[in-house]
Design a protein around this motif. Structure first.
Motif, mmCIF file in Angstrom:
data_model
loop_
_atom_site.group_PDB
_atom_site.id
_atom_site.type_symbol
_atom_site.label_atom_id
_atom_site.label_comp_id
_atom_site.label_asym_id
_atom_site.label_seq_id
_atom_site.Cartn_x
_atom_site.Cartn_y
_atom_site.Cartn_z
ATOM 1 N N GLU A 198 -9.257 9.340 9.706
ATOM 2 C CA GLU A 198 -9.180 8.969 8.292
ATOM 3 C C GLU A 198 -7.838 9.384 7.696
ATOM 4 O OE1 GLU A 198 -13.386 9.561 9.519
ATOM 5 O OE2 GLU A 198 -11.574 10.809 9.601
ATOM 6 N N HIS A 225 -3.228 2.263 5.591
ATOM 7 C CA HIS A 225 -4.350 1.364 5.821
ATOM 8 C C HIS A 225 -5.426 1.563 4.756
ATOM 9 C CE1 HIS A 225 -3.356 1.165 10.410
ATOM 10 N NE2 HIS A 225 -2.620 0.343 9.699
ATOM 11 N N LYS A 226 -6.036 0.472 4.335
ATOM 12 C CA LYS A 226 -7.164 0.558 3.411
ATOM 13 C C LYS A 226 -8.489 0.603 4.155
ATOM 14 C CE LYS A 226 -5.057 -1.524 -0.675
ATOM 15 N NZ LYS A 226 -5.128 -2.616 -1.685
ATOM 16 N N SER A 227 -8.476 0.130 5.395
ATOM 17 C CA SER A 227 -9.699 0.090 6.196
ATOM 18 C C SER A 227 -9.517 0.899 7.472
ATOM 19 C CB SER A 227 -10.054 -1.359 6.546
ATOM 20 O OG SER A 227 -11.064 -1.410 7.529
ATOM 21 N N ILE A 228 -10.551 1.655 7.830
ATOM 22 C CA ILE A 228 -10.493 2.450 9.051
ATOM 23 C C ILE A 228 -10.420 1.545 10.275
ATOM 24 C CG2 ILE A 228 -12.971 2.636 9.518
ATOM 25 C CD1 ILE A 228 -10.407 5.505 9.687
ATOM 26 N N LYS A 229 -10.908 0.307 10.156
ATOM 27 C CA LYS A 229 -10.847 -0.643 11.265
ATOM 28 C C LYS A 229 -9.399 -0.936 11.646
ATOM 29 C CE LYS A 229 -15.268 -2.974 10.438
ATOM 30 N NZ LYS A 229 -15.928 -4.274 10.133
ATOM 31 N N SER A 230 -8.524 -0.994 10.650
ATOM 32 C CA SER A 230 -7.103 -1.234 10.929
ATOM 33 C C SER A 230 -6.509 -0.081 11.717
ATOM 34 C CB SER A 230 -6.326 -1.417 9.617
ATOM 35 O OG SER A 230 -6.805 -2.516 8.890
ATOM 36 N N THR A 231 -6.890 1.137 11.367
ATOM 37 C CA THR A 231 -6.369 2.318 12.064
ATOM 38 C C THR A 231 -6.860 2.358 13.500
ATOM 39 O OG1 THR A 231 -6.516 3.456 9.943
ATOM 40 C CG2 THR A 231 -6.054 4.813 11.873
ATOM 41 N N GLN A 271 -4.669 6.945 6.312
ATOM 42 C CA GLN A 271 -4.042 7.096 4.996
ATOM 43 C C GLN A 271 -2.518 7.158 5.129
ATOM 44 O OE1 GLN A 271 -5.705 10.207 2.569
ATOM 45 N NE2 GLN A 271 -3.975 10.225 1.167
ATOM 46 N N ASN A 278 0.838 -1.197 0.000
ATOM 47 C CA ASN A 278 0.000 0.000 0.000
ATOM 48 C C ASN A 278 0.873 1.247 0.000
ATOM 49 O OD1 ASN A 278 -2.233 -1.621 0.107
ATOM 50 N ND2 ASN A 278 -2.692 -1.237 2.264
#
Length: 315
Positions: free
Chosen positions: A268, A276-282, A272, A192
């Protein structure tokens, strides 16, 4: 010929060998050596399970059923000192390989379809503002400790993982449309892209190491192994009186929590920059600290400061 199957019988060894070889061919491109090792270890454990519970070296894919999966999970919990989340990730790797077999047409059913596993929430440590300040201001006479501390601090101010920090090149730094210095790279873990505005401390470290004779031509920092870096972090933690097990993962969490989120950067945007592609990961990285809660609540406290309450004491 009558009695022969039209297609070759595929076994667990076939699909695991296929996937492990595939990952091995793409190490350094789409996969890391760590991912390859995890799949190899998962397969070794799976072979021990088949030997112990079924007294076989291998199994046909079409012999897999829910009982096999359920008892495999129990085998991991009773025969290995694995935490719940490690069990879940190990089973998840087997699941991904079996689903690959389905996608290849080697298996017609999903033995995992009824499996549900809960993942425990993990508290991910980070440095507070005060701890980060102590880390930055400490002077180390030993160059090896100073370098590892600097790489750690760089990660705290960029959110980059250790492997992504040491591979950085001069070309990864560029001038953005705002006229400021930015960093652009790709994560080794998932490829990513990350684009990060360089904060002053990170920019100072880049400039400092460009004059260091240990820094290879075209690189940003001197090379050092992850194993040595983590070992030196133990000495560093003791020297700066931080009672936490320092790792470069903590540096990444510090960027998400202390450096960005606590200072009002939207989650958000943090995601970035972390790649991360998903906010859940953050959300796994970013913690809402007491300082952040205070900052957000202070205007509300001021609004209700003069609120009248119809209170009457009874004596």
């Amino acid at each position: 010929m009558q009695g022969e199957e039209l297609f070759p019988v595929r076994k667990l060894s076939d699909i695991f060998t296929y996937q492990i070889n595939f990952i091995d061919s793409l190490v350094g491109i789409n996969y890391t050596i760590s991912t390859l090792r995890k799949y190899k270890r998962t397969y070794e454990i799976l072979k021990r399970y088949m030997k112990r519970n079924y007294d076989v070296e291998d199994l046909r894919l079409d012999e897999l059923d829910f009982k096999f999966i359920r008892e495999y999970e129990a085998f991991l919990r009773t025969n290995y000192t694995m935490q719940n989340n490690t069990v879940a990730s190990t089973v998840r790797r087997v699941r991904s390989v079996v689903r690959l077999a389905m996608n290849l047409g080697w298996l017609s059913h999903d033995p995992f379809i009824a499996l549900k596993m809960k993942v425990d929430e993990v508290y991910r440590d980070y440095l507070t503002s005060e701890e980060l300040s102590r880390m930055c201001s400490k002077t180390f006479k030993l160059k090896r400790l100073a370098t590892v501390r600097d790489l750690f601090v760089f990660s705290c101010y960029t959110g980059l993982a250790y492997i992504d920090t040491v591979k950085l090149q001069l070309d990864d730094v560029f001038t953005g449309e705002d006229g400021e210095q930015w960093l652009q790279s790709h994560r080794s873990k998932n490829n990513n892209r990350v684009r990060i505005p360089l904060l002053p401390p990170a920019l100072k470290l880049i400039k400092f190491y460009q004059d260091d004779p240990r820094t290879p031509v075209g690189k940003l920092f001197p090379p050092i192994s992850n194993q040595k870096a983590n070992a030196y972090l133990k000495e560093i933690a003791k020297a700066v009186h931080i009672n936490k097990k320092l790792t470069y993962h903590i540096a990444r969490h510090t960027f998400a929590t202390t450096v960005t989120l606590t200072n009002g950067v939207p989650i958000e945007t943090v995601g970035q920059m972390l790649g991360h592609k998903s906010i859940k990961s953050t959300q796994l990285y970013a913690r809402v600290t007491d300082k952040k809660v205070k900052i957000d609540m202070d205007p509300l406290k001021a609004r209700y400061e003069g609120q009248e309450l119809g209170l009457e004491k009874e004596y």
